[in-house]
Design a protein around this motif. Structure first.
Motif, PDB file in Angstrom:
ATOM      1  N   ILE A  55     124.370 -10.126  21.005  1.00  0.00           N
ATOM      2  CA  ILE A  55     125.227 -10.615  20.061  1.00  0.00           C
ATOM      3  C   ILE A  55     123.927 -11.133  18.883  1.00  0.00           C
ATOM      4  CG2 ILE A  55     126.478 -12.629  18.989  1.00  0.00           C
ATOM      5  CD1 ILE A  55     127.617 -12.563  22.115  1.00  0.00           C
ATOM      6  N   TYR A  56     124.428 -10.615  17.637  1.00  0.00           N
ATOM      7  CA  TYR A  56     123.527 -10.984  16.601  1.00  0.00           C
ATOM      8  C   TYR A  56     124.309 -11.462  15.215  1.00  0.00           C
ATOM      9  CZ  TYR A  56     120.217  -7.870  18.842  1.00  0.00           C
ATOM     10  OH  TYR A  56     119.375  -7.109  19.771  1.00  0.00           O
ATOM     11  N   LEU A  57     123.706 -12.372  14.408  1.00  0.00           N
ATOM     12  CA  LEU A  57     124.482 -12.784  13.285  1.00  0.00           C
ATOM     13  C   LEU A  57     124.454 -11.745  12.379  1.00  0.00           C
ATOM     14  CD1 LEU A  57     122.711 -16.303  12.964  1.00  0.00           C
ATOM     15  CD2 LEU A  57     124.954 -15.921  13.193  1.00  0.00           C
ATOM     16  N   THR A  58     125.597 -11.924  11.520  1.00  0.00           N
ATOM     17  CA  THR A  58     125.661 -10.883  10.562  1.00  0.00           C
ATOM     18  C   THR A  58     125.196 -11.523   9.393  1.00  0.00           C
ATOM     19  OG1 THR A  58     127.747 -11.663   9.892  1.00  0.00           O
ATOM     20  CG2 THR A  58     127.833  -9.902  11.406  1.00  0.00           C
ATOM     21  N   ARG A  59     124.997 -10.867   7.922  1.00  0.00           N
ATOM     22  CA  ARG A  59     124.510 -11.494   7.019  1.00  0.00           C
ATOM     23  C   ARG A  59     125.476 -12.916   6.474  1.00  0.00           C
ATOM     24  NH1 ARG A  59     126.144  -9.468   1.909  1.00  0.00           N
ATOM     25  NH2 ARG A  59     127.637  -8.069   1.912  1.00  0.00           N
ATOM     26  N   TYR A  60     126.648 -12.587   6.739  1.00  0.00           N
ATOM     27  CA  TYR A  60     127.410 -13.595   6.356  1.00  0.00           C
ATOM     28  C   TYR A  60     127.393 -14.886   7.510  1.00  0.00           C
ATOM     29  CZ  TYR A  60     129.967 -10.129   3.978  1.00  0.00           C
ATOM     30  OH  TYR A  60     130.337  -8.974   3.184  1.00  0.00           O
ATOM     31  N   GLY A  61     126.986 -14.546   8.756  1.00  0.00           N
ATOM     32  CA  GLY A  61     126.763 -15.545   9.754  1.00  0.00           C
ATOM     33  C   GLY A  61     125.529 -16.211   9.501  1.00  0.00           C
ATOM     34  N   LYS A  62     124.249 -15.415   9.127  1.00  0.00           N
ATOM     35  CA  LYS A  62     123.123 -16.201   8.665  1.00  0.00           C
ATOM     36  C   LYS A  62     123.236 -17.100   7.461  1.00  0.00           C
ATOM     37  CE  LYS A  62     120.266 -12.443  10.240  1.00  0.00           C
ATOM     38  NZ  LYS A  62     119.353 -11.009   9.881  1.00  0.00           N
ATOM     39  N   LEU A  63     123.885 -16.589   6.643  1.00  0.00           N
ATOM     40  CA  LEU A  63     124.279 -17.518   5.320  1.00  0.00           C
ATOM     41  C   LEU A  63     125.092 -18.762   5.861  1.00  0.00           C
ATOM     42  CD1 LEU A  63     124.013 -18.272   2.504  1.00  0.00           C
ATOM     43  CD2 LEU A  63     126.307 -16.986   2.019  1.00  0.00           C
ATOM     44  N   PHE A  64     126.159 -18.808   6.513  1.00  0.00           N
ATOM     45  CA  PHE A  64     127.047 -19.840   6.993  1.00  0.00           C
ATOM     46  C   PHE A  64     125.978 -20.682   8.068  1.00  0.00           C
ATOM     47  CE2 PHE A  64     130.244 -21.460   9.922  1.00  0.00           C
ATOM     48  CZ  PHE A  64     130.865 -22.280   8.997  1.00  0.00           C
ATOM     49  N   TYR A  65     125.011 -20.210   9.119  1.00  0.00           N
ATOM     50  CA  TYR A  65     124.480 -20.975   9.680  1.00  0.00           C
ATOM     51  C   TYR A  65     123.607 -21.966   9.025  1.00  0.00           C
ATOM     52  CZ  TYR A  65     120.636 -22.100  12.748  1.00  0.00           C
ATOM     53  OH  TYR A  65     119.870 -22.940  13.620  1.00  0.00           O
ATOM     54  N   GLN A  66     122.940 -21.372   7.843  1.00  0.00           N
ATOM     55  CA  GLN A  66     122.278 -22.514   7.125  1.00  0.00           C
ATOM     56  C   GLN A  66     123.006 -23.697   6.787  1.00  0.00           C
ATOM     57  OE1 GLN A  66     120.315 -20.210   4.071  1.00  0.00           O
ATOM     58  NE2 GLN A  66     119.243 -18.621   5.511  1.00  0.00           N
ATOM     59  N   HIS A  67     124.130 -23.425   6.130  1.00  0.00           N
ATOM     60  CA  HIS A  67     124.830 -24.582   5.625  1.00  0.00           C
ATOM     61  C   HIS A  67     125.546 -25.174   6.661  1.00  0.00           C
ATOM     62  CE1 HIS A  67     124.313 -23.465   1.422  1.00  0.00           C
ATOM     63  NE2 HIS A  67     124.504 -22.159   1.792  1.00  0.00           N
ATOM     64  N   ALA A  68     126.006 -24.495   7.970  1.00  0.00           N
ATOM     65  CA  ALA A  68     126.650 -25.231   8.965  1.00  0.00           C
ATOM     66  C   ALA A  68     125.698 -26.532   9.592  1.00  0.00           C
ATOM     67  CB  ALA A  68     127.059 -24.107   9.907  1.00  0.00           C
ATOM     68  N   VAL A  69     124.433 -25.985   9.766  1.00  0.00           N
ATOM     69  CA  VAL A  69     123.486 -26.934  10.288  1.00  0.00           C
ATOM     70  C   VAL A  69     123.161 -28.011   9.632  1.00  0.00           C
ATOM     71  CG1 VAL A  69     120.968 -27.208  11.038  1.00  0.00           C
ATOM     72  CG2 VAL A  69     122.310 -24.758  11.546  1.00  0.00           C
ATOM     73  N   SER A  70     123.018 -28.077   8.004  1.00  0.00           N
ATOM     74  CA  SER A  70     122.748 -29.121   7.449  1.00  0.00           C
ATOM     75  C   SER A  70     124.017 -29.927   7.123  1.00  0.00           C
ATOM     76  CB  SER A  70     122.192 -28.665   6.085  1.00  0.00           C
ATOM     77  OG  SER A  70     123.226 -27.893   5.245  1.00  0.00           O
ATOM     78  N   GLY A  71     125.320 -29.181   7.173  1.00  0.00           N
ATOM     79  CA  GLY A  71     126.472 -30.014   7.017  1.00  0.00           C
ATOM     80  C   GLY A  71     126.755 -30.787   8.198  1.00  0.00           C
TER      81      GLY A  71
END
Length: 298
Positions: A55-71
């Protein structure tokens, strides 16, 4: 947006393995799959893609991950702050202090503070380093309070004087000056100096003190912390100007008082201006202001 779904997403994004993530979170793989599907439906974008069994992050997943972690981290911080505000007798204090303060002041302040009954449940985490490092930790919210030098004015940091620190000269036991108890800085003009490096908070102070006496030190070695300074002085590499700390007596050196009138050397209690202190941190801050100078003098 469901917080549990965010937790599942972040864990899966970091492991990229459905079974391991389920085991880590003590849940089932269908629960994780459902959480990801709900997030993807809400966001309108695929967060993961499969390649074979992986399983791999999509480019949308990578972007969302950055904000989800900090949020999510901000939300947890908010939850912790509210809990501490409701019960001010609990909480965590992240304390940073410079090397010199690790010998007496920092451990004694925290021990005495925790000995007060209403503070028994408060927990400390500690960070130690030079003043620049400690202040950087303060700026990025890794610590709540710093006991350090005032390296320079900083609009984001509130500095309040905590204690005045005595400065002495240390020489090797076999040095010609070792038979004295007091010395004027002017007699040190030709001496080799073991000196604090430029990352040390006391370096600007010593530079200023020697410049006032029109002394340009002959530096043979620069160190970051006190024990290295004492070690090199004890091995007859040179002399040093340093704070009067208890561990001087553990080295083969002689401590000399300085007869000149020096600029006062202060240690500061530093906090971040835009960060509201929790009740536990505020209580410790106030305690330090009331008790620190007494501990130094006694």
């Amino acid at each position: 947006m469901n917080l549990r779904h965010l937790e599942y997403f972040i864990a899966l994004a970091e492991s990229e393995h459905m079974r391991l993530t389920a085991e880590q979170l003590n849940t089932s793989q269908p629960n994780i799959s459902h959480a990801i599907s709900m997030l993807e439906e809400e966001l309108g974008a695929k967060l993961f893609e499969k390649k074979g069994r992986n399983i791999y992050l999509t480019r949308y997943g990578k972007l969302f991950y950055q904000h989800a972690v900090s949020g999510l981290q901000q939300l947890y911080t908010g939850k912790r702050l509210i809990q501490e505000m409701v019960d001010p007798q609990t909480g965590h204090i992240q304390l940073g202090f410079i090397y010199t303060m690790g010998s007496i002041l920092a451990p004694q302040l925290t021990k005495d503070f925790l000995s007060i009954e209403e503070n028994h449940k408060i927990q400390f985490n500690f960070s130690q380093g030079n003043s620049l490092d400690i202040l950087e930790l303060l700026k990025i919210d890794e610590i709540d309070i710093a006991i350090c030098s005032k390296v320079a004015e900083d609009p984001s940091i509130q500095f309040n004087r905590l204690v005045q620190q005595e400065i002495v000269v240390v020489v090797p036991n076999k040095h010609p000056l070792a038979d004295k108890d007091e010395v004027s800085l002017k007699v040190l003009t030709q001496e080799a100096f073991i000196y604090y490096n430029k990352q040390s908070g006391i370096r600007p102070y010593i530079d200023e003190v020697l410049a006032a006496q029109q002394i340009k030190p002959k530096i043979v070695f620069e160190a970051e912390e006190d024990h290295s300074i004492l070690g090199f002085v004890g091995c007859d590499y040179g002399i040093a100007i340093m704070p009067d700390i208890p561990s001087i007596s553990a080295y083969p050196v002689k401590k000399l008082q300085i007869s000149d009138t020096l600029l006062p050397r202060y240690i500061y209690l530093a906090t971040k201006k835009d960060r509201k202190m929790t009740p536990a941190v505020q209580r410790f801050y106030d305690y330090c202001q009331q008790s620190a100078q007494y501990l130094i003098e006694n």
